[in-house]
Design a protein around this motif. Structure first.
Motif, PDB file in Angstrom:
ATOM      1  N   LEU A   2       0.767  -1.125   0.019  1.00  0.00           N
ATOM      2  CA  LEU A   2       0.198  -0.016   0.010  1.00  0.00           C
ATOM      3  C   LEU A   2       1.004   1.115  -0.252  1.00  0.00           C
ATOM      4  O   LEU A   2       1.878   1.366   0.837  1.00  0.00           O
ATOM      5  CB  LEU A   2      -0.916  -0.124   1.206  1.00  0.00           C
ATOM      6  CG  LEU A   2      -1.930   1.191   1.353  1.00  0.00           C
ATOM      7  CD1 LEU A   2      -2.953   0.814   0.444  1.00  0.00           C
ATOM      8  CD2 LEU A   2      -2.447   0.979   2.838  1.00  0.00           C
ATOM      9  N   GLN A   3       0.638   2.178  -0.963  1.00  0.00           N
ATOM     10  CA  GLN A   3       1.386   3.541  -1.086  1.00  0.00           C
ATOM     11  C   GLN A   3       0.717   4.193  -0.003  1.00  0.00           C
ATOM     12  O   GLN A   3      -0.247   4.291   0.039  1.00  0.00           O
ATOM     13  CB  GLN A   3       1.480   3.790  -2.599  1.00  0.00           C
ATOM     14  CG  GLN A   3       2.022   3.045  -3.627  1.00  0.00           C
ATOM     15  CD  GLN A   3       3.666   2.744  -3.377  1.00  0.00           C
ATOM     16  OE1 GLN A   3       4.324   3.499  -2.925  1.00  0.00           O
ATOM     17  NE2 GLN A   3       3.970   1.562  -3.464  1.00  0.00           N
ATOM     18  N   SER A   4       1.745   4.731   0.996  1.00  0.00           N
ATOM     19  CA  SER A   4       1.428   5.892   1.704  1.00  0.00           C
ATOM     20  C   SER A   4       2.163   7.040   1.814  1.00  0.00           C
ATOM     21  O   SER A   4       3.278   7.025   1.134  1.00  0.00           O
ATOM     22  CB  SER A   4       1.615   5.211   3.141  1.00  0.00           C
ATOM     23  OG  SER A   4       0.467   4.449   3.462  1.00  0.00           O
ATOM     24  N   LYS A   5       1.641   8.180   1.976  1.00  0.00           N
ATOM     25  CA  LYS A   5       2.295   9.471   2.080  1.00  0.00           C
ATOM     26  C   LYS A   5       2.394   9.930   3.629  1.00  0.00           C
ATOM     27  O   LYS A   5       1.212   9.497   4.280  1.00  0.00           O
ATOM     28  CB  LYS A   5       1.490  10.664   1.452  1.00  0.00           C
ATOM     29  CG  LYS A   5       1.611  10.303  -0.084  1.00  0.00           C
ATOM     30  CD  LYS A   5       0.682  11.528  -0.690  1.00  0.00           C
ATOM     31  CE  LYS A   5       0.559  11.236  -2.259  1.00  0.00           C
ATOM     32  NZ  LYS A   5       1.795  11.403  -2.833  1.00  0.00           N
ATOM     33  N   GLY A   6       3.235  10.540   3.930  1.00  0.00           N
ATOM     34  CA  GLY A   6       3.325  10.938   5.397  1.00  0.00           C
ATOM     35  C   GLY A   6       4.483  12.029   5.602  1.00  0.00           C
ATOM     36  O   GLY A   6       5.092  12.639   4.487  1.00  0.00           O
ATOM     37  N   TYR A   7       4.743  12.128   6.910  1.00  0.00           N
ATOM     38  CA  TYR A   7       5.783  13.200   7.285  1.00  0.00           C
ATOM     39  C   TYR A   7       6.641  12.240   8.173  1.00  0.00           C
ATOM     40  O   TYR A   7       6.333  11.656   9.146  1.00  0.00           O
ATOM     41  CB  TYR A   7       5.039  14.279   7.911  1.00  0.00           C
ATOM     42  CG  TYR A   7       5.145  15.758   7.428  1.00  0.00           C
ATOM     43  CD1 TYR A   7       4.739  15.907   6.163  1.00  0.00           C
ATOM     44  CD2 TYR A   7       5.776  16.597   7.883  1.00  0.00           C
ATOM     45  CE1 TYR A   7       4.777  17.022   5.575  1.00  0.00           C
ATOM     46  CE2 TYR A   7       5.952  18.239   7.200  1.00  0.00           C
ATOM     47  CZ  TYR A   7       5.461  18.166   6.043  1.00  0.00           C
ATOM     48  OH  TYR A   7       5.356  19.379   5.451  1.00  0.00           O
ATOM     49  N   GLY A   8       7.997  12.418   7.975  1.00  0.00           N
ATOM     50  CA  GLY A   8       8.974  11.637   8.700  1.00  0.00           C
ATOM     51  C   GLY A   8      10.279  12.509   8.720  1.00  0.00           C
ATOM     52  O   GLY A   8      10.440  13.448   7.911  1.00  0.00           O
ATOM     53  N   HIS A  17       9.831  16.014   7.235  1.00  0.00           N
ATOM     54  CA  HIS A  17       9.390  16.408   5.907  1.00  0.00           C
ATOM     55  C   HIS A  17       8.502  15.375   5.340  1.00  0.00           C
ATOM     56  O   HIS A  17       8.491  14.268   5.796  1.00  0.00           O
ATOM     57  CB  HIS A  17      10.676  16.714   4.980  1.00  0.00           C
ATOM     58  CG  HIS A  17      11.488  15.404   4.931  1.00  0.00           C
ATOM     59  ND1 HIS A  17      11.496  14.520   4.204  1.00  0.00           N
ATOM     60  CD2 HIS A  17      12.647  15.239   5.822  1.00  0.00           C
ATOM     61  CE1 HIS A  17      12.171  13.595   4.538  1.00  0.00           C
ATOM     62  NE2 HIS A  17      13.256  14.092   5.573  1.00  0.00           N
ATOM     63  N   HIS A  18       7.977  15.787   4.036  1.00  0.00           N
ATOM     64  CA  HIS A  18       7.168  14.979   3.162  1.00  0.00           C
ATOM     65  C   HIS A  18       7.995  13.474   2.959  1.00  0.00           C
ATOM     66  O   HIS A  18       9.188  13.585   2.633  1.00  0.00           O
ATOM     67  CB  HIS A  18       6.872  15.550   1.934  1.00  0.00           C
ATOM     68  CG  HIS A  18       5.543  16.214   1.893  1.00  0.00           C
ATOM     69  ND1 HIS A  18       4.344  15.393   2.095  1.00  0.00           N
ATOM     70  CD2 HIS A  18       5.268  17.568   1.796  1.00  0.00           C
ATOM     71  CE1 HIS A  18       3.339  16.267   2.095  1.00  0.00           C
ATOM     72  NE2 HIS A  18       3.835  17.621   1.814  1.00  0.00           N
ATOM     73  N   LEU A  19       7.131  12.374   3.191  1.00  0.00           N
ATOM     74  CA  LEU A  19       7.807  11.077   2.610  1.00  0.00           C
ATOM     75  C   LEU A  19       6.849  10.118   2.358  1.00  0.00           C
ATOM     76  O   LEU A  19       5.735  10.024   2.759  1.00  0.00           O
ATOM     77  CB  LEU A  19       8.307  10.631   4.289  1.00  0.00           C
ATOM     78  CG  LEU A  19       9.574   9.545   4.495  1.00  0.00           C
ATOM     79  CD1 LEU A  19      11.011  10.407   4.219  1.00  0.00           C
ATOM     80  CD2 LEU A  19       9.678   9.122   5.813  1.00  0.00           C
ATOM     81  N   ASP A 323       2.271  20.864   7.851  1.00  0.00           N
ATOM     82  CA  ASP A 323       3.476  21.836   7.549  1.00  0.00           C
ATOM     83  C   ASP A 323       3.897  22.432   8.898  1.00  0.00           C
ATOM     84  O   ASP A 323       5.012  23.334   8.793  1.00  0.00           O
ATOM     85  CB  ASP A 323       3.564  22.474   6.434  1.00  0.00           C
ATOM     86  CG  ASP A 323       2.456  23.491   6.418  1.00  0.00           C
ATOM     87  OD1 ASP A 323       1.814  23.644   7.298  1.00  0.00           O
ATOM     88  OD2 ASP A 323       2.155  24.050   5.307  1.00  0.00           O
ATOM     89  N   GLN A 324       2.889  22.525   9.840  1.00  0.00           N
ATOM     90  CA  GLN A 324       3.452  23.319  10.979  1.00  0.00           C
ATOM     91  C   GLN A 324       4.190  22.337  11.929  1.00  0.00           C
ATOM     92  O   GLN A 324       4.419  22.887  13.197  1.00  0.00           O
ATOM     93  CB  GLN A 324       2.158  24.084  11.867  1.00  0.00           C
ATOM     94  CG  GLN A 324       1.401  24.967  10.903  1.00  0.00           C
ATOM     95  CD  GLN A 324       0.229  25.357  11.466  1.00  0.00           C
ATOM     96  OE1 GLN A 324      -0.569  24.678  11.743  1.00  0.00           O
ATOM     97  NE2 GLN A 324       0.296  26.593  11.785  1.00  0.00           N
ATOM     98  N   ILE A 325       4.278  21.175  11.759  1.00  0.00           N
ATOM     99  CA  ILE A 325       4.877  20.231  12.665  1.00  0.00           C
ATOM    100  C   ILE A 325       6.316  20.645  13.420  1.00  0.00           C
ATOM    101  O   ILE A 325       6.416  20.413  14.477  1.00  0.00           O
ATOM    102  CB  ILE A 325       5.053  18.708  12.400  1.00  0.00           C
ATOM    103  CG1 ILE A 325       5.131  17.594  13.344  1.00  0.00           C
ATOM    104  CG2 ILE A 325       5.644  18.658  11.040  1.00  0.00           C
ATOM    105  CD1 ILE A 325       4.156  17.637  14.615  1.00  0.00           C
TER     106      ILE A 325
END
Lengths: 349, 349
Positions: A2-8, A17-19, A323-325
């Motif tokens: 399963l392709q996932s998008k996230g922040y890591g 950042h985007h991952l 993006d405020q993380i």
């Protein structure tokens, strides 16, 4: 997969950042969740920056997850598509040991699988957490989020809520008892709400006089500034139970002496460097206990969510965009949050 | 007033020497005891040398007392002339507080009266202990010494015995349980005998490999040298309860990690300087407890004496003359005693 998008993060010095990454496809017992909200826990920051020395990069943090079920495996019976569900700090455990057998998966003798930075049981890779658009979890580790609860404000219940609820229940906090909560942060503010709802007399201990009003608003019957020696002395030998949520090293003796005979102070925060060593006399003279407690089991987490729905309890939150993380982490370090950041995962895209 | 002879100190630098002093005349509820034997406890030495900073001189130590009743007040019902009786660490308490009400005089909320260096309730002076020919004590604080027990070897039961019996009972040690005893001295050797008699599997932890044989003889099922990291590792997460009798500062973590989930380690020795601070993670990860315990209540002390009679348990002792006490202190400091000195009080005259 399963392709996932996230922040890591890809290293300890890295900003989040985007991952893009992959998760396992949902198996017969799995639930696939579209994540809507994810709370921001101090553990996320510790792990991202490898402050516990055990981080495997890339890491995608987040273990206060609320979302919507979008797919279920053939054998899933507990959840169905469109249910609003939650995932906390664990996504698996051995299910064979004594601890798992009595619903204490957090104390799994073979080690539970953390929601992030854990060893995935199926793929052999690592687990990735809730700073993401989706997650795939065995149905046993997926909680029902009651309709009555605001889903964003319910997210922090999955860690901050259960971490405080479990010890309050285990040490049988209830009406007629005097209970202390040390520290007013993400954990402490939940501790106050929950102990108050359980019917106890609640005293908040804080080092900040300016938190008095908030403490009372959250449900404390009294707020004591722990630097005020006179105020502390008035409470000696009077507490049935103290829930200590402060991870920064501090004098445990200051609170141990406030316990009645056979009272317990339970620590739920682990300091990076040890607290000053407690005086043994303070334990001996009143047969007092110092203990620790780790999150809570899955059944108990469901019980906590239902209890919160019944009593109208959620976390006080400040919603942020994905993006405020990084900024949120800096503010969290300054305790500049009332009392939990929650990421609106719709802002990931 | 009753003229008494004894051995005491008049300053912290003083060796113990002959001392004449006065006790109260027996009141209606008092028992007058001719002392036959008195055990030598490390607390005696701490107090004589003012190591706890609270000694009032002159001091006459001794709180492991066995003797014969020679006079009783009009209202005394529990004891009669010629009974063999014992007196432990306490000779009075308020008898009004909640703790006294449930037989926990050792946790008296107004402070129990120590057998020596305590504030006498009747005369306003100080209490004088068992290094003496006689003592006058309220009948409630006088114990029956069962006929079956050798009176000299029973004397140390009044402190070393009850200090280990009480926590073993309070934390419900019994068959099917694995119990650790840390340290083989006056307290530890009693802890082994008692835990064994209660039916537990007993493991002695000692730093001295040459204590192995003695540990097994006293009732330990296994002796582990605590410096042997491999042997320690084999016992991880396996103990229901650990009784830690060592007052010298040492790593508590080494033993906390040996406890099962929800296990307790109870400290009965108070170090002069604190132990290294325990790691909070070791408490949190298994919901473990660190606790303390102080001697035992009067009813429980009687229960312990009866238990010892039933199971044929006394202390291993080395009898000394009164004039050997200063030498005995020096040997005690070197742990050169198996396992308790007892003074034959007939040698006082």
């Amino acid at each position: 997969m399963l392709q996932s998008k996230g922040y890591g993060a890809t290293s300890a010095d890295d900003a989040l950042h985007h991952l893009d990454f992959q998760r396992r496809d949902p198996g017969p017992h799995d639930v696939q969740i579209q994540i809507r909200y994810c709370g921001v826990c101090h553990s996320d920051l510790h792990t991202v920056r490898n402050e516990w020395g055990n981080t495997v990069y890339p890491v995608v943090p987040g273990h206060e997850i609320v979302g919507r079920v979008v797919a279920v495996g053939n054998h899933v019976t507990r959840h169905k598509i469109d249910d609003i569900v939650g995932v906390g700090c664990m996504v698996d455990s051995c299910q064979r040991c004594d601890a798992c057998g009595i619903g204490l998966e957090q104390y799994c003798e073979n080690g539970f699988v953390g929601t992030y930075n854990g060893e995935e049981m199926h793929t052999g890779g690592m687990t990735y957490g809730g700073y993401s658009d989706s997650i795939v979890v065995h149905e046993k580790f997926v909680l029902r989020v009651p309709d009555k609860l605001d889903p964003a404000a319910a997210a922090p219940l999955l860690c901050a809520g259960i971490t405080t609820y479990s010890p309050l229940r285990h040490w049988k906090v209830g009406p007629g008892q005097k209970v202390g909560v040390v520290g007013l942060g993400g954990l402490g503010h939940m501790g106050i709400k929950l102990a108050h709802a359980m019917g106890a007399q609640v005293v908040l201990f804080t080092t900040s006089p300016n938190k008095r009003e908030d403490g009372l608003r959250l449900g404390a019957d009294e707020v004591v500034v722990s630097k005020d020696a006179e105020a502390m002395a008035r409470h000696q030998n009077s507490f049935d139970f103290i829930l200590n949520t402060v991870a920064a090293p501090h004098s445990l003796d200051a609170f141990l002496v406030l316990l009645k005979r056979e009272g317990t102070m339970t620590l739920v925060g682990a300091p990076a460097t040890p607290h000053p060593s407690p005086q043994v006399f303070n334990l001996i003279m009143k047969r007092r206990h110092l203990a620790g407690s780790l999150i809570g089991g899955i059944a108990e987490t469901q019980e906590m969510l239902d209890f919160c729905a019944e009593h109208g309890i959620v976390s006080d939150i400040e919603m942020i965009r994905m993006d405020q993380i990084n900024e949120a982490y800096e503010r969290m370090l300054k305790s500049d949050v009332k009392y939990r950041f929650v990421i609106d995962m719709a802002t990931l895209a």
